[in-house]
Design a protein around this motif. Structure first.
Motif, mmCIF file in Angstrom:
data_model
loop_
_atom_site.group_PDB
_atom_site.id
_atom_site.type_symbol
_atom_site.label_atom_id
_atom_site.label_comp_id
_atom_site.label_asym_id
_atom_site.label_seq_id
_atom_site.Cartn_x
_atom_site.Cartn_y
_atom_site.Cartn_z
ATOM 1 N N ALA A 196 -7.426 1.798 2.729
ATOM 2 C CA ALA A 196 -6.319 2.671 3.364
ATOM 3 C C ALA A 196 -6.278 3.702 2.010
ATOM 4 O O ALA A 196 -6.649 4.084 0.916
ATOM 5 C CB ALA A 196 -5.022 1.860 2.575
ATOM 6 N N SER A 197 -5.709 4.771 3.211
ATOM 7 C CA SER A 197 -5.683 6.591 3.047
ATOM 8 C C SER A 197 -4.321 6.713 3.611
ATOM 9 O O SER A 197 -4.326 6.251 4.855
ATOM 10 C CB SER A 197 -6.474 7.308 3.571
ATOM 11 O OG SER A 197 -6.353 8.350 3.186
ATOM 12 N N PHE A 198 -3.275 7.187 2.491
ATOM 13 C CA PHE A 198 -2.715 8.059 3.371
ATOM 14 C C PHE A 198 -1.963 9.478 2.750
ATOM 15 O O PHE A 198 -2.450 9.900 1.940
ATOM 16 C CB PHE A 198 -1.071 7.430 2.275
ATOM 17 C CG PHE A 198 -0.974 5.619 2.595
ATOM 18 C CD1 PHE A 198 0.269 4.995 3.128
ATOM 19 C CD2 PHE A 198 -1.872 4.597 2.064
ATOM 20 C CE1 PHE A 198 0.297 4.007 2.942
ATOM 21 C CE2 PHE A 198 -1.523 3.681 2.250
ATOM 22 C CZ PHE A 198 0.105 3.581 3.110
ATOM 23 N N GLN A 256 1.484 10.075 6.961
ATOM 24 C CA GLN A 256 0.234 9.124 7.731
ATOM 25 C C GLN A 256 -0.253 8.069 7.181
ATOM 26 O O GLN A 256 -0.367 8.323 5.772
ATOM 27 C CB GLN A 256 -0.697 10.038 8.853
ATOM 28 C CG GLN A 256 -1.995 9.848 9.543
ATOM 29 C CD GLN A 256 -2.958 8.969 8.999
ATOM 30 O OE1 GLN A 256 -3.137 9.050 7.720
ATOM 31 N NE2 GLN A 256 -3.510 8.280 9.369
ATOM 32 N N CYS A 257 -0.896 7.228 7.807
ATOM 33 C CA CYS A 257 -1.357 6.308 7.229
ATOM 34 C C CYS A 257 -2.595 5.401 7.588
ATOM 35 O O CYS A 257 -2.495 5.571 8.931
ATOM 36 C CB CYS A 257 -0.510 5.203 6.467
ATOM 37 S SG CYS A 257 0.196 3.971 7.491
ATOM 38 N N THR A 308 0.596 11.733 2.258
ATOM 39 C CA THR A 308 1.935 12.435 1.851
ATOM 40 C C THR A 308 2.459 13.498 1.756
ATOM 41 O O THR A 308 2.334 14.424 1.641
ATOM 42 C CB THR A 308 3.257 11.271 0.263
ATOM 43 O OG1 THR A 308 2.043 11.852 -0.321
ATOM 44 C CG2 THR A 308 2.570 9.954 0.926
ATOM 45 N N ALA A 343 1.119 3.930 -2.977
ATOM 46 C CA ALA A 343 0.261 5.124 -2.513
ATOM 47 C C ALA A 343 1.569 6.519 -2.803
ATOM 48 O O ALA A 343 0.922 7.733 -3.947
ATOM 49 C CB ALA A 343 0.435 5.680 -0.989
ATOM 50 N N SER A 401 1.436 -1.383 0.483
ATOM 51 C CA SER A 401 0.145 -0.044 -0.208
ATOM 52 C C SER A 401 1.176 1.348 0.085
ATOM 53 O O SER A 401 0.676 2.361 -0.990
ATOM 54 C CB SER A 401 -1.326 0.320 0.977
ATOM 55 O OG SER A 401 -2.246 -0.559 1.205
ATOM 56 N N ASP A 402 1.686 1.228 1.020
ATOM 57 C CA ASP A 402 2.520 2.469 1.049
ATOM 58 C C ASP A 402 3.622 2.298 -0.338
ATOM 59 O O ASP A 402 3.732 3.639 -1.221
ATOM 60 C CB ASP A 402 4.026 2.533 1.946
ATOM 61 C CG ASP A 402 5.076 3.579 2.323
ATOM 62 O OD1 ASP A 402 4.257 4.847 2.244
ATOM 63 O OD2 ASP A 402 5.816 3.214 2.125
ATOM 64 N N THR A 416 5.445 9.055 3.113
ATOM 65 C CA THR A 416 4.730 8.869 4.357
ATOM 66 C C THR A 416 4.311 9.391 5.401
ATOM 67 O O THR A 416 5.649 10.073 5.761
ATOM 68 C CB THR A 416 4.305 7.367 4.114
ATOM 69 O OG1 THR A 416 4.303 6.848 2.954
ATOM 70 C CG2 THR A 416 3.003 7.030 4.784
#
Length: 169
Positions: free
Chosen positions: A131-133, A84-85, A135, A69, A65-66, A82
Motif C-alpha cells: 500500500a501507498s499513503f 490518499q491511499c 498524508t 502509515a 495500514s492507515d 491521510t
C-alpha cells in the motif's frame, strides 16, 4: 429497519447482510519497532479479523495500514492525516493464528506532504499487501505536544457530538 427490494432473491439479501459484521483484534496489534520514518507492527491473525472466506478482512488491512502509515509519519515530527491511499492485495492471509508483520516507511518526508509505503507479510515472508499513503501534516510537533490517548480522543469525539446537538455514545 432495512428496506429490501421485493424482487431481490432472498439468498442475495441474506448473503449481502452476512457481509456486514464487526471486526475485532485491533487491541492485539503490537508495535515492534518505532524509529524516525519507520514503524513495524505485528499481530496474530485471529477470528475477529476474518472475512467470510476465513482470510484477513480487507477492512482490517486498510485500518491497520492507515494506523501504521500515520505512525511512521508522526515519528518524523508531524501531525498526519491521510489524504490518499492505494492498496494492492497480493496474497490472502489465512486466519490461523500466524503472526503477521506490517512494515511502514516514509519514502518522502516533506514539510506538508509525506508519502508512506506499507507492506503486510505472512509468517512465511510472503508479500500479502503493498500500500501507498499520502498524508498531510496538520502541523509540526511542538514541545510537549502529542496526539491524544484513547480517553482524550473520546473527549474530542464527544465534544463534536455535543456541537452537532447529538447525544454521544
Amino acid at each position: 429497519m432495512t428496506v429490501v427490494d421485493e424482487g431481490l432473491d432472498e439468498r442475495c439479501v441474506r448473503g449481502a447482510l452476512n457481509i456486514l459484521h464487526d471486526l475485532e483484534g485491533f487491541d492485539r496489534i503490537e508495535a515492534d519497532l518505532i524509529e524516525k520514518g519507520h514503524v513495524i507492527l505485528s499481530f496474530p491473525a485471529s477470528l475477529g479479523m476474518s472475512n467470510l472466506a476465513g482470510d484477513l478482512h480487507g477492512g482490517f488491512y486498510m485500518a491497520v495500514s492507515d494506523m501504521a502509515a500515520c505512525m511512521a509519519a508522526y515519528s518524523c515530527g508531524c501531525k498526519p492525516v491521510t489524504l490518499q491511499c492505494n492498496f494492492n492485495f497480493c496474497k490472502g492471509i489465512h486466519i490461523n493464528g500466524q503472526r503477521v508483520k506490517v512494515d511502514a516507511r516514509v519514502v518522502h518526508g516533506g514539510r506538508t506532504i509525506q508519502v508512506v509505503d506499507v507492506t503486510f507479510e505472512d509468517e512465511q515472508g510472503n508479500l500479502c499487501l503493498s500500500a501507498s499513503f499520502t498524508t498531510f501534516a496538520k502541523g509540526r510537533l511542538a514541545d510537549g505536544d502529542c496526539f491524544s490517548d484513547r480517553e482524550g480522543a473520546l473527549a474530542i469525539a464527544r465534544a463534536h457530538f455535543a456541537d452537532a446537538g447529538r447525544e454521544a455514545f
